[in-house]
Write an enzyme that holds these catalytic residues in place. Structure first.
Site, PDB file in Angstrom:
ATOM      1  N   HIS A 159       3.066 -21.676   4.011  1.00  0.00           N
ATOM      2  CA  HIS A 159       4.286 -21.139   4.616  1.00  0.00           C
ATOM      3  C   HIS A 159       4.187 -19.622   4.800  1.00  0.00           C
ATOM      4  CE1 HIS A 159       6.184 -20.635   0.346  1.00  0.00           C
ATOM      5  NE2 HIS A 159       5.975 -19.422   0.823  1.00  0.00           N
TER       6      HIS A 159
ATOM      7  N   GLU B 139       8.349 -23.610   6.075  1.00  0.00           N
ATOM      8  CA  GLU B 139       7.570 -24.575   5.320  1.00  0.00           C
ATOM      9  C   GLU B 139       6.782 -25.501   6.251  1.00  0.00           C
ATOM     10  OE1 GLU B 139       7.325 -24.029   2.315  1.00  0.00           O
ATOM     11  OE2 GLU B 139       9.202 -23.889   1.201  1.00  0.00           O
TER      12      GLU B 139
ATOM     13  N   ASN C 203       1.188 -23.581   0.268  1.00  0.00           N
ATOM     14  CA  ASN C 203       1.232 -24.668   1.241  1.00  0.00           C
ATOM     15  C   ASN C 203       1.153 -24.157   2.678  1.00  0.00           C
ATOM     16  OD1 ASN C 203       3.746 -23.533   1.623  1.00  0.00           O
ATOM     17  ND2 ASN C 203       4.906 -25.292   0.889  1.00  0.00           N
TER      18      ASN C 203
ATOM     19  N   ASP D 172      13.523 -13.443   4.285  1.00  0.00           N
ATOM     20  CA  ASP D 172      14.206 -14.623   3.788  1.00  0.00           C
ATOM     21  C   ASP D 172      15.034 -14.330   2.543  1.00  0.00           C
ATOM     22  OD1 ASP D 172      12.061 -14.271   1.968  1.00  0.00           O
ATOM     23  OD2 ASP D 172      10.853 -15.761   2.995  1.00  0.00           O
TER      24      ASP D 172
END
Length: 260
Positions: free
Chosen positions: A155, A160, A153, A82
């Site tokens: 990811h 996400e 979280n 990413d």
């Protein structure tokens, strides 16, 4: 390796390490083994690489192996997961800079073999850029190994909560917690990008081998959810429970809540 053991369960392949250093060294050695095996076969090693604090010690060990044990990266083709959008590839907050600083600038990988989403491209070109990134991965026969971290979280990459399990490389909106965790790198929350380009979950799980490394107490809660909780797009890493070629590498702190 001392203080490291692998535990096979009905669902998961867990490698539990005494601390972050042992977990990082173990991970680096697994990556090196893939590179060396491909060299013996006269083939290229196609690696999916991650950024963030988690893999820094992994890359330090790979650099050590290169400098002291002559591990060569001449056959490595790399694809990073990413990159923030928008950001200049020369910015110190960019993952292009991160990879150069923490790995590529210290080993003999060929610059033309490095692939990182360069998110300074114009917005109208992003769909074409993402399709091209996917095609490049496919053109090399897919990834031999994908290294992953995990966000607080759940990811993986910047996939996400809510990301489709069928997702491929695309522009994504960053979760508020993800942006908060990046605040230290950017100085203030206002400077943290709201978007990123990320390789998708479907692309990740097609890798021949997946290694998810998690270290530290702040990852223990999400690791428990990802390994023991319900499989849900709200915890993207939970899908990895169903993938037989995933190895979860945890230090004692990250593994604290997963039980026996």
């Amino acid at each position: 390796m001392s203080n490291t053991f692998t535990k096979h369960t009905d669902r998961q392949n867990l490698t539990l390490c005494s601390d972050a250093e042992q977990a990082s060294i173990y991970t680096a050695r697994q990556i090196a083994d893939v590179i060396l095996e491909k060299q013996k076969q006269g083939e290229r090693a196609i690696l999916g690489l991650a950024t963030g604090k988690t893999p820094i010690k992994v890359y330090q060990e790979l650099i050590r192996l290169h400098k002291t044990e002559k591990l060569s990266f001449h056959n490595v083709i790399s694809f990073n997961l990413d990159e923030y959008y928008p950001i200049c590839s020369k910015s110190i907050q960019s993952y292009s800079y991160f990879m150069q600083h923490h790995l590529f600038g210290h080993v003999d990988i060929q610059p033309g073999n490095i692939h990182i989403p360069h998110a300074d491209c114009s917005s109208d070109r992003i769909p074409f850029y993402c399709t091209d990134y996917e095609e490049k991965i496919r053109s090399f026969g897919g990834l031999d190994l994908q290294l992953l971290g995990i966000g607080r979280n759940g990811h993986i990459g910047f996939n996400e909560p809510g990301s489709s399990f069928d997702s491929t490389t695309r522009l994504v909106d960053l979760h508020a917690l993800t942006r908060k965790d990046a605040e230290g790198d950017f100085g203030t929350i206002e400077n943290v990008p709201y978007q990123a380009i990320s390789v998708g979950i479907h692309t990740i799980i097609k890798a021949q081998k997946i290694m998810l490394l998690a270290i530290g107490k702040d990852k223990s809660q999400i690791i428990s959810k990802a390994l023991r909780g319900e499989i849900s797009t709200e915890v993207p890493a939970s899908l990895l429970q169903t993938i037989p070629h995933v190895e979860f590498i945890l230090d004692r702190d990250a593994a604290a809540l997963i039980g026996d």
